[in-house]
Design an enzyme around this catalytic site. Structure first.
Site, short mmCIF file in Angstrom:
data_model
loop_
_atom_site.label_atom_id
_atom_site.label_comp_id
_atom_site.label_asym_id
_atom_site.label_seq_id
_atom_site.Cartn_x
_atom_site.Cartn_y
_atom_site.Cartn_z
N GLY A 108 0.79 -1.22 0.00
CA GLY A 108 0.00 0.00 0.00
C GLY A 108 0.82 1.26 0.00
O GLY A 108 0.39 2.29 0.50
N CYS A 109 2.02 1.21 -0.55
CA CYS A 109 2.86 2.41 -0.56
C CYS A 109 2.14 3.55 -1.23
O CYS A 109 1.58 3.40 -2.31
CB CYS A 109 4.15 2.08 -1.30
SG CYS A 109 5.22 3.49 -1.53
#
Length: 278
Positions: A108-109
């Protein structure tokens, strides 16, 4: 495509005893987003609603301004991941060539791999005023998410982002192991359906960081509501973007951090200051 949920065998140590059993856990896959034959980003995410993810990511990153600028989009399963192959119209292709970068993001960067501080904290789009909402509408909207989070019901390990309007209720909900990915998937779904975003609110099951505000501003929603607290930079960004940010939403209420004028909270003498948190 891989199933978004995986059944894992495991041993269980509880109350001084060892047992065995199976548990459903979310799948996590490397997802490469490519434009005109070149990789732009590699994210770790849930292999579901990937067309929505590709379009929403492209919109929130400013690569395209409309889904129509993506001429073709293919979801290609590889041995070690999934590639979202997009070919853009010439004007958009020139822009992405200028900004192209190769990043390998953790789960989920949100803004991993950007090339400058200025790009990381870029000003968010200014959101139109939109409509006002009542506290009961916000509470109803948040409560409506629970039963539709199918992957989270099975695994208790993923985030959700949803869009709700007073007229239609929960319009769309997307899930992912990454909170940024879930919001990008929601953005893609809303854009493809041409949903009038000024009439509703974005709902989040996560904390609110600056990139979540930037993505909500790109969607154009006037109100975002989250179950967890925002960061200070997220509050400043929401204020500048004209977004009403409500957070720490629980069954008994929520806290309003920016632009409280969009929420029609009944004013009771002596409690007004506690109602709106700047």
């Amino acid at each position: 495509m891989p199933d978004p949920v995986y059944t894992a065998d495991r041993q269980i140590w509880r109350n001084g005893q060892l047992g065995e059993g199976a548990r459903l856990i979310p799948e996590e896959t490397a997802i490469a987003l490519t434009y005109n034959g070149g990789t732009y980003a590699v994210m770790m995410g849930t292999p579901q609603d990937l067309r929505d993810f590709a379009i929403g990511f492209s919109l929130s990153e400013g690569i395209v301004q409309s889904p129509d600028e993506i001429e073709t989009l293919d979801v290609v399963e590889l041995d070690n991941g999934i590639e979202l192959r997009m070919w853009l119209k010439p004007s958009s292709a020139e822009l992405v060539n200028e900004r192209r970068r190769h990043i390998a993001g953790p789960t989920g960067c949100g803004i991993c791999g950007v090339e400058s501080i200025a790009e990381a904290i870029r000003p968010a789009a200014i959101v139109p005023k939109g409509r006002t909402f009542s506290p009961s509408e916000i509470m109803t909207a948040m409560a409506s998410m629970t039963l539709l989070q199918q992957i989270n019901i099975q695994t208790r390990a993923v985030h959700a982002a949803a869009f709700w309007t007073p007229a239609h209720g929960l319009v769309a909900l997307r899930e992912d192991v990454g909170r940024h990915n879930a919001l990008d998937k929601l953005a893609g779904a809303l854009a493809q359906a041409a949903v009038p975003v000024a009439d509703g609110m974005v709902l989040l099951t996560s904390r609110v960081s600056v990139e979540m505000v930037q993505k909500t501003a790109a969607i154009g929603a006037p109100l975002m509501v989250a179950v967890s607290a925002p960061t200070a930079l997220a509050v400043r960004t929401a204020q500048a973007a004209g977004i009403t940010l409500a957070a720490i939403a629980r069954s008994d209420g929520f806290e309003i951090f920016t632009h409280p004028e969009r929420i029609a909270v009944p004013q009771t003498p002596g409690v007004a200051e506690a109602t709106h948190v700047a």
